[in-house]
Structure formats: C-alpha cells, structure tokens
Design an enzyme around this catalytic site. Structure first.
Site, short mmCIF file in Angstrom:
data_model
loop_
_atom_site.label_atom_id
_atom_site.label_comp_id
_atom_site.label_asym_id
_atom_site.label_seq_id
_atom_site.Cartn_x
_atom_site.Cartn_y
_atom_site.Cartn_z
N TYR A 270 -17.13 4.61 -0.63
CA TYR A 270 -16.58 3.79 -1.52
C TYR A 270 -16.00 2.27 -0.86
O TYR A 270 -16.20 1.34 -1.39
CB TYR A 270 -14.98 4.30 -1.90
CG TYR A 270 -14.05 3.70 -2.57
CD1 TYR A 270 -14.02 3.90 -4.22
CD2 TYR A 270 -13.09 2.60 -2.11
CE1 TYR A 270 -13.16 3.47 -4.79
CE2 TYR A 270 -12.09 2.17 -3.02
CZ TYR A 270 -12.29 2.38 -4.34
OH TYR A 270 -11.36 1.93 -5.15
N SER B 295 -11.45 -3.73 -4.65
CA SER B 295 -10.42 -3.25 -3.87
C SER B 295 -10.07 -3.89 -2.56
O SER B 295 -10.64 -4.54 -1.90
CB SER B 295 -11.01 -1.67 -3.61
OG SER B 295 -10.14 -0.99 -2.62
P1 NAD Z 1 -9.03 5.67 -13.26
O1 NAD Z 1 -9.70 6.97 -12.65
O2 NAD Z 1 -8.04 5.49 -14.08
O3 NAD Z 1 -10.21 5.11 -14.29
C1 NAD Z 1 -11.56 5.10 -13.97
C2 NAD Z 1 -12.42 4.55 -15.16
O4 NAD Z 1 -13.93 4.81 -14.90
C3 NAD Z 1 -12.11 5.69 -16.22
O5 NAD Z 1 -11.94 4.99 -17.37
C4 NAD Z 1 -13.45 6.68 -16.17
O6 NAD Z 1 -13.75 7.36 -17.55
C5 NAD Z 1 -14.28 5.66 -16.13
N1 NAD Z 1 -15.64 6.08 -15.34
C6 NAD Z 1 -15.88 6.85 -14.20
N2 NAD Z 1 -17.06 7.48 -13.88
C7 NAD Z 1 -17.68 6.66 -15.15
C8 NAD Z 1 -19.21 6.76 -15.54
N3 NAD Z 1 -20.28 7.35 -14.95
N4 NAD Z 1 -19.41 5.93 -16.62
C9 NAD Z 1 -18.48 5.49 -17.16
N5 NAD Z 1 -17.24 5.30 -17.08
C10 NAD Z 1 -16.86 6.05 -15.83
O7 NAD Z 1 -9.14 4.85 -12.12
P2 NAD Z 1 -8.42 3.17 -11.76
O8 NAD Z 1 -7.44 3.41 -10.64
O9 NAD Z 1 -7.98 2.68 -13.04
O10 NAD Z 1 -9.96 2.45 -11.22
C11 NAD Z 1 -10.32 1.36 -11.94
C12 NAD Z 1 -10.96 0.52 -10.65
O11 NAD Z 1 -10.04 0.02 -10.14
C13 NAD Z 1 -12.05 1.23 -9.96
O12 NAD Z 1 -13.43 0.58 -9.58
C14 NAD Z 1 -11.37 1.60 -8.76
O13 NAD Z 1 -12.33 1.72 -7.70
C15 NAD Z 1 -10.36 0.38 -8.63
N6 NAD Z 1 -9.40 0.25 -7.77
C16 NAD Z 1 -8.35 1.24 -7.75
C17 NAD Z 1 -7.34 1.27 -7.11
C18 NAD Z 1 -6.06 2.18 -7.28
O14 NAD Z 1 -5.22 2.46 -6.29
N7 NAD Z 1 -6.18 2.70 -8.57
C19 NAD Z 1 -7.35 0.27 -6.13
C20 NAD Z 1 -8.04 -0.52 -5.85
C21 NAD Z 1 -9.28 -0.51 -6.57
#
Ligand code: NAD
Length: 260
Positions: free
Chosen positions: A155, A142
């Site tokens: 985080y 991130s």
């Molecule tokens: P999201 O909530 O759409 O996806 C998260 C995924 O993680 C889901 O499939 C969920 O089921 C899974 N998950 C959560 N807990 C779990 C567990 N205990 N076991 C197995 N799976 C689990 O969110 P996203 O935004 O797509 O996030 C994905 C990654 O991207 C994360 O690591 C997040 O920190 C990172 N990220 C997101 C953003 C953003 O703005 N959305 C920015 C930077 C980084």
C-alpha cells in the site's frame, strides 16, 4: 460550478469515492460511478444520485485490475456522456502483513488497483482533456504517500508511486488547462479502514479499541477521523477555477499526521 462537465470516479460504490461522486453531482456534473458490490445496491446508489441532484449518473463495472476494461470505461463515458472532464482515481484495497509473509498475489493486486489503474485511466482520459483544453485529475493517495507504517509495504509503495505519477503527469499537461493533484487523507472511517482492523489486531496482538486508539488515531494529532465529506469537498474545490494554479501537488488532509 460543474454543470455540463462529466466526472469519472473509480471505486465510487462506497466510501470516499462515493462521497466525491455525490459532491460533483451536487455541483451539477454528470458522473460515472464504478466499483464492486451488490448489483441492486449499486443500482440504488446510482438512481439516488440522479434523483438527489438531477444529473445523469452511469455505472461502469470496469475492474481496476484490467487495463482494457479501464480504457473501455473512459471510452464509454466519452461516448455516452460526451466527455471526461474530471477523473478521480480512487479505487483502492489494503492488506496488512509483515513483509516476509506478505502474499505475492496481494502485492500484485494492490499495485494494480491502487497504482496501475490510475495510469491506465489517465492514459485514456488525457487526449480528450487536451483536446478540450480543460481537465482535472485527482488521485486519491493517502498520508501513506508521504510517510510509511509497518506491515503495509504494498500500500505504501503504491501510494508513493501515485505521488510520482501525479507530479509527472502534472508537468506533461501543465500548459493544456489540466491540473493533476493527489489528495492524501489521514484515516477516514470507511469500509477499507474497518476491514483492516482484524488483521492489525492479529499482526500487533491488540484489541479493536487499542487498534483504533494506539495505531490508527495515534498518528493523527486531532484524534479524530477525517470525514468523507471533508475529502469530497477538497476534491470539489480542486475542480474549481480558483484551484487552477494548484497542480502537481501532494495535498494532505490528515488532521496533522504528516506535520510530525
Ligand atoms: P472503500 O473500501 O470504501 O472503497 C474502495 C472502493 O474501491 C470501493 O468502491 C470498491 O468497490 C472499489 N474497488 C476495490 N477493488 C476494485 C476493483 N478491482 N475494481 C474496481 N473497483 C474496486 O475504501 P475508501 O476508504 O473509501 O478508499 C478509497 C480510496 O481512499 C483508496 O484509494 C484508499 O487507499 C484511499 N484512502 C483511504 C483512507 C481511509 O482512511 N479510508 C485514507 C487514505 C486514503
């Protein structure tokens, strides 16, 4: 480009992870999807990947809180699909709270899911990659791997930790044909971001529109959310031969956020 390869993407039942799984499948890779959610919806997602791209797609229910289940997911992929060539450590959760009120259970879960799960998956997948002399490990970090924001102590700590893990493993496997990188998105509109809006409204006493404009996109000079497809495309590029010299890199895709 990825025909004959297998990609394991953690946290790929939604958001960025699902985008990555689809991008790899579009390049011909077989994929293991993983994550939480409604069983029927997950099955529909899995079947759609197979139908859309003509690849094999398997679902692993491994909980990223559990080291044994993570190891089991990698072993299942190697046994059922032949190898784990690409590993995307992407599962993640968020909690927004001042540090003195931060629930201890939330701290532990964020460190486990956002950081330790990547260690467990890498630990299990690296021997096979070394044996085959090829591998791509991509950690979804991130912008918070590079800079901080208030009220996100766990985080930000986990994402900075992912940056350290990425660099360390990259050095260890640099001569084995394996690259290890972290992709650092700015704000991407996914369920994870949507879910933190109510807590941010509460923590900062703001309306929803104010949170979007003055908190989320305030940091992002483009004033636009990064798209899932842009992040997934970046991940697919890192799997190409052209990207084989990119390793140990902490790679922002953040609309200019960390340039400031
Ligand atoms: P999201 O909530 O759409 O996806 C998260 C995924 O993680 C889901 O499939 C969920 O089921 C899974 N998950 C959560 N807990 C779990 C567990 N205990 N076991 C197995 N799976 C689990 O969110 P996203 O935004 O797509 O996030 C994905 C990654 O991207 C994360 O690591 C997040 O920190 C990172 N990220 C997101 C953003 C953003 O703005 N959305 C920015 C930077 C980084």
């Amino acid at each position: 480009m990825l025909k004959g390869k297998t990609a394991v993407v953690t946290g790929s039942t939604s958001g960025i992870g699902l985008g990555c799984a689809r991008a790899f499948a579009a390049e011909g890779a077989n994929v293991v999807i993983n994550g939480l959610g409604d069983a029927a919806e997950i099955e529909a997602t899995r079947a759609a990947i197979e139908a859309d791209y003509g690849v094999t797609c398997v679902y692993s229910p491994a909980n990223m809180l559990n080291a044994e289940e993570i190891e089991g997911m990698i072993q299942m992929a190697e046994k059922d699909l032949g190898s784990v060539d690409i590993l995307v450590n992407n599962a993640g959760i968020q909690h927004v709270s001042p540090v003195e009120e931060f629930p201890i259970g939330k701290w532990d879960a964020i460190i486990a899911i956002n950081l330790s799960s990547a260690f467990h998956a890498i630990r299990a997948a690296v021997p096979g990659m070394k044996q085959r002399g090829w591998g791509r490990i991509i950690n979804t970090a991130s912008a918070h791997a590079l800079v901080a924001s208030p009220y996100k102590s766990a985080y930000v700590a986990a994402k900075h930790g992912i940056a350290g893990l990425t660099k360390t493993v990259a050095l260890e496997v640099a001569q084995d044909g394996i690259t290890v990188n972290a992709i650092c998105p700015g704000y991407v509109w996914t369920p994870l971001v949507e879910a933190q809006i109510p807590d941010t409204m509460k923590a900062r006493n703001l309306t929803e529109e104010e949170v979007k404009r003055d908190v989320l996109l305030k940091a992002q000079p483009t004033k636009e959310f990064v798209t899932i497809e842009q992040v997934a495309g970046y991940a697919a590029f890192l799997c190409s031969d052209t990207a084989s010299a990119i390793t140990g890199s902490i790679l922002p895709i953040d609309g200019g956020w960390t340039a400031q």
